[in-house]
Enzyme design. Structure first.
Site, PDB file in Angstrom:
ATOM      1  N   HIS A  67      20.020 -35.358   2.691  1.00  0.00           N
ATOM      2  CA  HIS A  67      19.183 -34.331   2.066  1.00  0.00           C
ATOM      3  C   HIS A  67      17.833 -34.956   1.734  1.00  0.00           C
ATOM      4  CE1 HIS A  67      21.203 -36.601  -1.126  1.00  0.00           C
ATOM      5  NE2 HIS A  67      20.012 -36.532  -1.704  1.00  0.00           N
ATOM      6  N   HIS A 121      11.692 -38.001   2.191  1.00  0.00           N
ATOM      7  CA  HIS A 121      12.456 -38.773   3.173  1.00  0.00           C
ATOM      8  C   HIS A 121      13.946 -38.486   3.007  1.00  0.00           C
ATOM      9  CE1 HIS A 121      12.789 -41.157  -0.487  1.00  0.00           C
ATOM     10  NE2 HIS A 121      13.923 -41.627   0.018  1.00  0.00           N
TER      11      HIS A 121
END
Length: 195
Positions: free
Chosen positions: A46, A134
């Site tokens: 995620h 990220h």
């Protein structure tokens, strides 16, 4: 809730199933090459917007209330794609190996700002570092275990996982286990609309 026990949690955007499947095949290949790294289960990948840490059930309710108040005012759904591999703090001393995010990153930054404001109103301190979107791919116990040549090759790889549409913000619980963190949603907030 769980009485007075702390709830480890974070706010994130999740990947769609097709992107997770493509990413899972790629991570499996990488983990076979570098088994000494602690690879994140692709099911749990995620983009974290806010790590809340161990918070009380009352703080969970407060954050939920603040995010629910954004109903209809959250950014509209937007498209992201995954691009570029890097490491924190840097490739020569990696502690975390990550996959970057591209696409409608301005919308992601806008959502991050909304999350920061809502969690600040709920009593959490603001993030002290700039937002660097990220996905964490792997954690490194000993940076000497990771040859620089592997990371350089990885950083130059042109892996494509296709775009996905971010339609919701997820308030996620993180339960630590001997096999790594397990995630379960506490709440989801539909972007640009109702919860």
């Amino acid at each position: 809730m769980e009485g007075e026990k702390g709830i480890r949690s974070f706010l994130c955007v999740e990947l769609d199933e097709a992107t997770k499947k493509r990413l899972a095949r790629w991570v499996k290949d990488l983990s076979e090459k570098m088994s000494e790294l602690r690879w994140v289960d692709p099911e749990g990948l995620h983009v974290t917007l806010k790590f809340c840490g161990e918070i009380s059930p009352a703080q969970v309710e407060s954050i939920n209330l603040e995010l629910s108040r954004l109903k209809g005012r959250m950014v509209s759904p937007f498209e992201l794609t995954l691009a570029g591999v890097g490491a924190f703090p840097h490739l020569r001393q990696p502690r975390v190996i990550w996959l970057g995010v591209a696409g409608e990153v301005q919308a992601l930054h806008s959502l991050w700002r909304q999350v920061e404001m809502a969690t600040k109103r709920a009593g959490l301190p603001p993030e002290g570092r700039p937002f660097h979107p990220h996905l964490t791919l792997a954690r490194v116990k000993n940076p000497k275990d990771v040859p620089l040549s592997f990371l350089l090759e990885l950083s130059q790889e042109d892996a494509s996982f296709g775009p996905w549409t971010v339609e919701a913000l997820t308030f996620m619980r993180s339960t630590l286990t001997p096999k790594g963190a397990k995630y379960s949603p506490l709440a989801r907030y539909k972007l640009g609309g109702e919860c």
